[in-house]
Design a protein around this motif. Structure first.
Motif, PDB file in Angstrom:
ATOM      1  N   VAL A 171       0.854  -1.180   0.000  1.00 23.82           N
ATOM      2  CA  VAL A 171       0.000   0.000   0.000  1.00 23.82           C
ATOM      3  C   VAL A 171       0.896   1.236   0.000  1.00 23.82           C
ATOM      4  CG1 VAL A 171      -1.730   1.307   1.310  1.00 23.82           C
ATOM      5  CG2 VAL A 171      -1.833  -1.186   1.264  1.00 23.82           C
ATOM      6  N   ASN A 172       0.488   2.236  -0.777  1.00 26.82           N
ATOM      7  CA  ASN A 172       1.231   3.490  -0.847  1.00 26.82           C
ATOM      8  C   ASN A 172       0.278   4.645  -0.573  1.00 26.82           C
ATOM      9  OD1 ASN A 172       3.196   5.406  -1.369  1.00 26.82           O
ATOM     10  ND2 ASN A 172       2.788   5.402  -3.552  1.00 26.82           N
ATOM     11  N   PHE A 173       0.681   5.570   0.300  1.00 28.14           N
ATOM     12  CA  PHE A 173      -0.130   6.735   0.604  1.00 28.14           C
ATOM     13  C   PHE A 173       0.325   7.935  -0.215  1.00 28.14           C
ATOM     14  CE2 PHE A 173      -0.649   4.649   4.916  1.00 28.14           C
ATOM     15  CZ  PHE A 173      -1.962   4.273   4.686  1.00 28.14           C
ATOM     16  N   LEU A 174      -0.639   8.736  -0.658  1.00 22.80           N
ATOM     17  CA  LEU A 174      -0.336   9.977  -1.385  1.00 22.80           C
ATOM     18  C   LEU A 174       0.013  11.115  -0.438  1.00 22.80           C
ATOM     19  CD1 LEU A 174      -3.101  10.260  -4.143  1.00 22.80           C
ATOM     20  CD2 LEU A 174      -0.670   9.878  -4.462  1.00 22.80           C
ATOM     21  N   PRO A 214      -4.213   9.249   5.969  1.00 14.29           N
ATOM     22  CA  PRO A 214      -3.739   9.749   4.684  1.00 14.29           C
ATOM     23  C   PRO A 214      -4.538   9.156   3.513  1.00 14.29           C
ATOM     24  CG  PRO A 214      -2.088   8.351   5.751  1.00 14.29           C
ATOM     25  CD  PRO A 214      -3.245   8.432   6.660  1.00 14.29           C
ATOM     26  N   GLU A 215      -4.473   9.819   2.382  1.00 12.82           N
ATOM     27  CA  GLU A 215      -5.148   9.335   1.169  1.00 12.82           C
ATOM     28  C   GLU A 215      -4.310   8.231   0.538  1.00 12.82           C
ATOM     29  OE1 GLU A 215      -6.685  10.973  -3.168  1.00 12.82           O
ATOM     30  OE2 GLU A 215      -5.835  12.374  -1.727  1.00 12.82           O
ATOM     31  N   ILE A 216      -4.980   7.159   0.131  1.00 14.28           N
ATOM     32  CA  ILE A 216      -4.283   6.019  -0.471  1.00 14.28           C
ATOM     33  C   ILE A 216      -3.980   6.330  -1.930  1.00 14.28           C
ATOM     34  CG2 ILE A 216      -4.484   3.584  -1.111  1.00 14.28           C
ATOM     35  CD1 ILE A 216      -6.306   3.291   1.383  1.00 14.28           C
ATOM     36  N   GLY A 217      -2.707   6.172  -2.280  1.00 13.91           N
ATOM     37  CA  GLY A 217      -2.277   6.433  -3.647  1.00 13.91           C
ATOM     38  C   GLY A 217      -2.424   5.217  -4.541  1.00 13.91           C
ATOM     39  N   GLY A 218      -2.151   4.042  -3.985  1.00 17.33           N
ATOM     40  CA  GLY A 218      -2.256   2.836  -4.788  1.00 17.33           C
ATOM     41  C   GLY A 218      -2.048   1.585  -3.962  1.00 17.33           C
ATOM     42  N   VAL A 219      -2.569   0.479  -4.494  1.00 10.27           N
ATOM     43  CA  VAL A 219      -2.444  -0.822  -3.850  1.00 10.27           C
ATOM     44  C   VAL A 219      -2.001  -1.825  -4.911  1.00 10.27           C
ATOM     45  CG1 VAL A 219      -3.651  -2.664  -2.614  1.00 10.27           C
ATOM     46  CG2 VAL A 219      -4.272  -0.286  -2.196  1.00 10.27           C
ATOM     47  N   ARG A 233      -6.532   2.740  -9.035  1.00 10.43           N
ATOM     48  CA  ARG A 233      -5.459   2.753  -8.036  1.00 10.43           C
ATOM     49  C   ARG A 233      -5.133   1.360  -7.518  1.00 10.43           C
ATOM     50  NH1 ARG A 233      -6.562   8.053  -4.252  1.00 10.43           N
ATOM     51  NH2 ARG A 233      -6.549   9.550  -5.944  1.00 10.43           N
ATOM     52  N   ILE A 234      -5.748   0.336  -8.102  1.00 13.61           N
ATOM     53  CA  ILE A 234      -5.537  -1.038  -7.627  1.00 13.61           C
ATOM     54  C   ILE A 234      -4.978  -1.860  -8.777  1.00 13.61           C
ATOM     55  CG2 ILE A 234      -6.655  -3.080  -6.681  1.00 13.61           C
ATOM     56  CD1 ILE A 234      -8.972  -1.129  -5.828  1.00 13.61           C
TER      57      ILE A 234
END
Length: 188
Positions: free
Chosen positions: A84-87, A143-148, A178-179
């Motif tokens: 998981v990556n947060f923006l 935080p807002e999720i950037g991608g999974v 984003r997935i």
């Protein structure tokens, strides 16, 4: 000779524009945000690498673990790796002590004329508990999720891949784009 003057004038103009652009970038980058709390948040977001020792890293690991646990329970998935990556970083709203003081003065001069002045003082300080260097937090947003990214053994099957994709989208309420779900490579 006229063309040489034009080339040297063009070079000087390009050099001058470049110098102005560099100077403006130094001025822009040198200014910090007007709000000190925003400055703290920006610095923590920029300096927070995605490792478990930071709050962001801990949140990422917790979310990855939660997703992995849920995906592993799905039929036909097999082994799973989730990233998981947060923006954005954590967003904090601090408790503030708002005080407004209004003072009005009336003055009369010797001739009988009057003058009235009003002074308003506003104080909007962040509340700091006694003996602490950290302000009181009123609200903390994730935080807002950037991608999974999900890597799963069973993702070669389109039905399993779609099921994983739908599950992640439902759990996190993020756009489909984003997935990413891909099959796991290597030997079993």
């Amino acid at each position: 000779m006229d063309w040489m003057k034009k080339i040297s004038t063009d070079r000087m103009l390009v050099g001058l524009v470049s110098l102005i652009a560099v100077g403006m970038s130094f001025i822009y980058l040198g200014k910090g945000p007007a709000d000190p709390e925003q400055s703290v948040q920006t610095k923590s977001a920029l300096t927070a690498p995605a490792n478990p020792s930071t709050k962001i890293g801990v949140l990422e690991k917790e979310l990855e673990s939660k997703l992995q646990t849920n995906i592993l329970m799905m039929e036909g998935v097999g082994r799973v790796q989730v990233s998981v990556n947060f923006l954005t970083g954590l967003k904090n709203e601090y408790v503030r002590n708002n005080n407004v003081t209004k003072r009005t003065n009336k003055e009369t001069d010797k001739v009988g004329g009057t003058r009235e002045t009003t002074e308003i003082t506003e104080n909007n300080q962040v509340v700091m508990p006694s003996g602490s260097s950290q302000p009181v937090i009123a609200m903390e947003d994730r935080p807002e999720i950037g991608g999974v990214l999900v890597i799963a053994e069973g993702a070669r099957d389109p039905k399993v891949r779609e099921g994983i994709h739908t599950a992640v989208q439902t759990l996190l309420n993020i756009p489909s784009a984003r997935i990413t779900v891909v099959p796991m490579g290597g030997t079993s």
